[in-house]
Design a protein around this motif. Structure first.
Motif, PDB file in Angstrom:
ATOM      1  N   ASP A 150       0.665  -1.225  -0.195  1.00 26.46           N
ATOM      2  CA  ASP A 150      -0.100  -0.192  -0.075  1.00 26.46           C
ATOM      3  C   ASP A 150       0.960   1.239  -0.035  1.00 26.46           C
ATOM      4  OD1 ASP A 150      -2.560  -1.180   0.001  1.00 26.46           O
ATOM      5  OD2 ASP A 150      -2.008  -2.141   2.063  1.00 26.46           O
ATOM      6  N   VAL A 151       2.064   1.333   0.574  1.00 31.71           N
ATOM      7  CA  VAL A 151       2.911   2.437   0.576  1.00 31.71           C
ATOM      8  C   VAL A 151       4.274   1.490   0.084  1.00 31.71           C
ATOM      9  CG1 VAL A 151       1.864   3.743   2.244  1.00 31.71           C
ATOM     10  CG2 VAL A 151       3.829   2.131   2.841  1.00 31.71           C
ATOM     11  N   PRO A 152       5.385   2.551  -0.365  1.00 32.58           N
ATOM     12  CA  PRO A 152       6.556   1.653  -0.809  1.00 32.58           C
ATOM     13  C   PRO A 152       7.513   1.218   0.455  1.00 32.58           C
ATOM     14  CG  PRO A 152       6.111   3.864  -2.022  1.00 32.58           C
ATOM     15  CD  PRO A 152       5.164   3.728  -0.777  1.00 32.58           C
ATOM     16  N   PRO A 153       7.950   0.141   0.236  1.00 30.25           N
ATOM     17  CA  PRO A 153       8.924  -0.268   1.778  1.00 30.25           C
ATOM     18  C   PRO A 153      10.219   0.674   1.821  1.00 30.25           C
ATOM     19  CG  PRO A 153       9.234  -1.845  -0.347  1.00 30.25           C
ATOM     20  CD  PRO A 153       8.059  -0.901  -0.617  1.00 30.25           C
ATOM     21  N   GLU A 154      10.444   1.140   2.889  1.00 27.91           N
ATOM     22  CA  GLU A 154      11.624   1.953   3.127  1.00 27.91           C
ATOM     23  C   GLU A 154      12.865   1.265   3.720  1.00 27.91           C
ATOM     24  OE1 GLU A 154       9.868   5.223   5.348  1.00 27.91           O
ATOM     25  OE2 GLU A 154       8.623   6.047   3.849  1.00 27.91           O
ATOM     26  N   SER A 155      12.679  -0.036   4.174  1.00 31.29           N
ATOM     27  CA  SER A 155      13.774  -0.611   4.751  1.00 31.29           C
ATOM     28  C   SER A 155      13.903  -2.153   4.358  1.00 31.29           C
ATOM     29  CB  SER A 155      13.703  -0.263   6.295  1.00 31.29           C
ATOM     30  OG  SER A 155      12.613  -1.193   6.748  1.00 31.29           O
ATOM     31  N   ILE A 156      14.742  -2.939   4.710  1.00 26.84           N
ATOM     32  CA  ILE A 156      14.862  -4.238   4.428  1.00 26.84           C
ATOM     33  C   ILE A 156      13.899  -4.971   5.329  1.00 26.84           C
ATOM     34  CG2 ILE A 156      16.291  -6.509   4.601  1.00 26.84           C
ATOM     35  CD1 ILE A 156      18.709  -4.345   4.004  1.00 26.84           C
ATOM     36  N   LEU A 157      13.712  -4.574   6.617  1.00 28.82           N
ATOM     37  CA  LEU A 157      12.843  -5.019   7.542  1.00 28.82           C
ATOM     38  C   LEU A 157      11.292  -5.117   6.823  1.00 28.82           C
ATOM     39  CD1 LEU A 157      12.072  -5.876  10.383  1.00 28.82           C
ATOM     40  CD2 LEU A 157      11.597  -3.512  10.902  1.00 28.82           C
ATOM     41  N   ALA A 158      10.902  -4.247   5.960  1.00 32.33           N
ATOM     42  CA  ALA A 158       9.630  -4.191   5.308  1.00 32.33           C
ATOM     43  C   ALA A 158       9.607  -5.397   4.349  1.00 32.33           C
ATOM     44  CB  ALA A 158       9.252  -2.973   4.685  1.00 32.33           C
ATOM     45  N   ILE A 159      10.790  -5.477   3.709  1.00 34.73           N
ATOM     46  CA  ILE A 159      10.808  -6.617   2.598  1.00 34.73           C
ATOM     47  C   ILE A 159      10.653  -7.965   3.482  1.00 34.73           C
ATOM     48  CG2 ILE A 159      12.215  -7.399   0.787  1.00 34.73           C
ATOM     49  CD1 ILE A 159      11.219  -5.052   0.025  1.00 34.73           C
ATOM     50  N   LEU A 160      11.398  -8.033   4.507  1.00 32.88           N
ATOM     51  CA  LEU A 160      11.434  -9.185   5.297  1.00 32.88           C
ATOM     52  C   LEU A 160       9.927  -9.646   5.669  1.00 32.88           C
ATOM     53  CD1 LEU A 160      14.428  -9.210   7.797  1.00 32.88           C
ATOM     54  CD2 LEU A 160      14.076 -10.799   5.611  1.00 32.88           C
ATOM     55  N   VAL A 161       9.223  -8.697   6.059  1.00 31.97           N
ATOM     56  CA  VAL A 161       7.705  -8.802   6.488  1.00 31.97           C
ATOM     57  C   VAL A 161       6.863  -9.104   5.357  1.00 31.97           C
ATOM     58  CG1 VAL A 161       5.608  -7.976   7.514  1.00 31.97           C
ATOM     59  CG2 VAL A 161       7.715  -7.285   8.316  1.00 31.97           C
ATOM     60  N   GLN A 162       7.259  -8.586   4.114  1.00 25.34           N
ATOM     61  CA  GLN A 162       6.445  -9.254   3.010  1.00 25.34           C
ATOM     62  C   GLN A 162       6.646 -10.425   2.687  1.00 25.34           C
ATOM     63  OE1 GLN A 162       7.335  -6.574  -0.562  1.00 25.34           O
ATOM     64  NE2 GLN A 162       6.240  -4.935   0.629  1.00 25.34           N
ATOM     65  N   ALA A 163       8.088 -11.014   2.651  1.00 25.75           N
ATOM     66  CA  ALA A 163       8.145 -12.136   2.207  1.00 25.75           C
ATOM     67  C   ALA A 163       7.807 -13.395   3.514  1.00 25.75           C
ATOM     68  CB  ALA A 163      10.021 -12.509   2.154  1.00 25.75           C
ATOM     69  N   ALA A 164       7.922 -13.120   4.715  1.00 22.95           N
ATOM     70  CA  ALA A 164       7.317 -13.765   5.841  1.00 22.95           C
ATOM     71  C   ALA A 164       5.807 -14.094   5.739  1.00 22.95           C
ATOM     72  CB  ALA A 164       7.791 -13.301   7.293  1.00 22.95           C
ATOM     73  N   ASP A 165       5.244 -12.996   5.502  1.00 23.81           N
ATOM     74  CA  ASP A 165       3.749 -12.803   5.315  1.00 23.81           C
ATOM     75  C   ASP A 165       3.436 -13.952   4.082  1.00 23.81           C
ATOM     76  OD1 ASP A 165       0.953 -12.247   5.880  1.00 23.81           O
ATOM     77  OD2 ASP A 165       1.292 -10.841   3.997  1.00 23.81           O
ATOM     78  N   ALA A 166       4.162 -13.874   2.951  1.00 23.52           N
ATOM     79  CA  ALA A 166       3.691 -14.617   1.884  1.00 23.52           C
ATOM     80  C   ALA A 166       3.968 -16.153   2.009  1.00 23.52           C
ATOM     81  CB  ALA A 166       4.828 -14.151   0.505  1.00 23.52           C
ATOM     82  N   VAL A 167       5.206 -16.205   2.649  1.00 23.52           N
ATOM     83  CA  VAL A 167       5.689 -17.733   3.085  1.00 23.52           C
ATOM     84  C   VAL A 167       4.505 -18.467   4.102  1.00 23.52           C
ATOM     85  CG1 VAL A 167       7.091 -19.131   4.489  1.00 23.52           C
ATOM     86  CG2 VAL A 167       8.037 -17.435   2.783  1.00 23.52           C
ATOM     87  N   SER A 168       4.014 -17.465   5.108  1.00 25.45           N
ATOM     88  CA  SER A 168       3.008 -18.138   6.087  1.00 25.45           C
ATOM     89  C   SER A 168       1.414 -18.351   5.289  1.00 25.45           C
ATOM     90  CB  SER A 168       2.843 -17.134   7.199  1.00 25.45           C
ATOM     91  OG  SER A 168       1.898 -17.334   7.826  1.00 25.45           O
ATOM     92  N   GLY A 169       1.490 -17.376   4.551  1.00 25.66           N
ATOM     93  CA  GLY A 169      -0.004 -17.267   3.883  1.00 25.66           C
ATOM     94  C   GLY A 169      -0.051 -18.047   2.451  1.00 25.66           C
ATOM     95  N   ALA A 170       1.021 -18.539   1.894  1.00 34.70           N
ATOM     96  CA  ALA A 170       1.030 -19.118   0.670  1.00 34.70           C
ATOM     97  C   ALA A 170       1.333 -20.676   0.675  1.00 34.70           C
ATOM     98  CB  ALA A 170       2.070 -18.318  -0.439  1.00 34.70           C
TER      99      ALA A 170
END
Length: 527
Positions: A416-436
């Protein structure tokens, strides 16, 4: 008459006895005085003896004190003499060392003088050598100029024109080499990044094992007997209406034996209704006033339970210092599901995955777990507020004092907003792994088949595509193209175009891999 005579006789006797008594008393006083004087004399003698004894003891103590004082003075004198001897010894040693240093300095001074003389000689020789080099340089320069003139005559090109041709050729060769190196480095970097990403994700998945809860919109309450259904309904239905009004949940009482079904899309209200109904059944007193009282009490108890659930989840993950309101919202996620996946369990799983991946990448593990645990906190209130749950969660996190990096990670986990840190990318990846991952989320058969058909339809809508197959439960689509219409370079562009169209037109959890297959057949016959 006789009585008078007796009185007279007594008076005469008393008058004669008084002087005699006085004399006896004086005698006793003298004897007592003599005794007192004798005792005083004895005491005086004893005091003199005691004073003499004390005087002798004082003399002895004075002598002993004087002896001790003399010994102390002698010891201090000896100690001072010893210290003076040590200081004298140290001074002698320092004088010896100083004399040695002076000798060493003198020797070094002589060596420096000799080196200075040698450097002067070398400097003179160097100057002479520089003069000779300058002469040789002039000779070489003259020869080079003569050679250049001769070459210009032979090649019919000036020096600048030849130089430009050589530099242009070198530049073209360098660009070609740089392009090849760039392609090779980019390919190696992509391969290494993919390999490392796969290792980290595989490690994170292998270290995270959690239970999943199936999504339900109904709760079933068992009854001790069929008679209880009539008591729940009440006279003219007043009890069931009171329970539905107090909880906001529909009660379904049908022919199913010894069971009451609670239906509602709000899991919190459904839980309140379930607990309240179970208590009313066990208590036996079911009437509107009692129903309102029990429902109110259950709501208060559930509010406390929700906060305890949030605190326990934060403790299990290892996240501390959260606001009490955030803990309460976190506890509410236990009663929220998304695609049949329990949101609190999903948040805990994402926190673990973020922590594992952050540890592998050398990032702050505690901050990564915190962002993962709070990434879906907006789902606790998304039915009460407008907007995407990611942005709602970011606003809540910011309101309750969370770090800006964590706020951005929450807001950006669905882009919804651009990621500004590696932490935001990690949360995206972990959310995708958990849900997918397979089994994490569940969807109806009709919607599943429709999604696969739409996926294949999107792929076959491009020219040159012969067939498309959705595999791995829709996680990958393989596209077979006509080798005469689609070349190797065009196949790369086609895979990218299909992926973009899927992102634009479909809604799906996780990611979908697009593989374009181009078969080239070379046929020849031996005759």
């Amino acid at each position: 008459m006789e009585l008078v005579l007796v009185v007279i006789a007594l008076a005469i006797g008393i008058g004669a006895g008084i002087p005699l008594g006085i004399k006896l008393k004086e005698k006793k006083d003298r004897e007592r005085l003599a005794s007192v004087e004798e005792k005083a004399k004895e005491l005086l003698d004893k005091a003199k003896e005691e004073a003499e004894r004390l005087r002798q003891e004082a003399k002895i103590e004075a002598r002993e004190e004087a002896y001790r004082y003399k010994e102390k003075i002698d010891q201090e004198y000896e100690e001072r003499q010893r210290k003076l001897a040590e200081q004298e010894k140290r001074l002698l040693e320092q004088e010896s060392r100083l004399s040695e240093k002076e000798s060493s300095l003198e020797r070094r001074s002589e060596q420096i003088e000799r080196r200075a003389e040698e450097l002067d000689r070398k400097e003179k020789a160097l100057k002479q050598h520089e003069v000779e080099l300058e002469q040789e340089k002039q000779k070489i320069k003259a020869l080079a100029e003569a050679q250049q003139k001769e070459l210009e005559k032979i090649a019919q090109l000036t020096h600048e024109e030849a130089k430009e041709i050589v530099l242009k050729k070198a530049e073209e060769e360098a660009r070609e080499e740089a392009a090849r190196m760039l392609v090779r480095i980019e390919t190696e970097a992509k391969e290494e990044a993919n390999r490392r990403a796969r290792e980290i994700l595989a490690l994170a998945i292998s270290r995270c094992a959690t239970e999943m809860v199936t999504e339900k919109a109904v709760s079933v309450v068992p009854l001790p007997s069929e008679d209880m259904k009539g008591r729940i309904i009440g006279r003219e239905g007043r009890n069931i209406r009171a329970l539905e009004a107090a909880t906001g949940v529909d009660l379904i009482i049908d022919d199913t034996p010894e069971v009451v079904v609670l239906s509602g899309f709000n899991p919190l209200r459904r839980e309140v209704a379930r607990i309240a109904l179970e208590r009313l059944i066990s208590d036996g007193r079911i009437h509107p006033a009692r129903i309102e009282e029990v429902v109110k009490k259950v709501e208060e108890e559930l509010d406390v339970t929700i906060k305890e659930i949030g605190e326990r989840a934060a403790f299990d993950v290892g996240v501390y210092g959260l606001s009490p309101e955030l803990l309460r919202l976190l506890g509410k996620l236990k009663y929220r599901t998304s695609y049949s996946q329990n949101v609190l369990q999903h948040s805990i799983e994402v926190a673990y995955l973020c922590g594992v991946m952050a540890g592998e990448l050398g990032l702050d593990v505690k901050k990564a777990k915190r962002a993962g645990l709070l990434h879906d906190i907006g789902k606790a209130v998304d039915q009460e507020m407008e907007g995407p749950h990611a942005l709602i969660g970011a606003e809540l996190a910011k309101k309750y004092g969370e770090d800006e990096e964590i706020v951005n990670a929450i807001a950006a986990h669905h882009e919804d907003v651009p990621p500004e840190s590696i932490l935001a990318i990690l949360v995206q990846a972990a959310d995708a792994v958990s849900g997918a991952r397979p089994g994490a989320r569940k969807e109806l058969l009709e919607s599943y088949i429709k999604r696969l058909e739409t996926l294949e339809k999107v792929a076959t809508s491009f020219p040159g595509v012969q067939k498309a197959y959705a595999i791995q439960a829709g996680r990958e689509i393989r596209v077979i193209v006509d080798s005469h219409k689609i070349g190797d370079a065009e196949a790369v562009h086609l895979s990218r175009d299909i992926a973009k169209k899927i992102e634009k037109e479909l809604t799906y959890p996780g990611q979908i891999k697009v593989t374009v297959i181009r078969e080239t057949r070379a046929v020849e016959y031996a005759r």
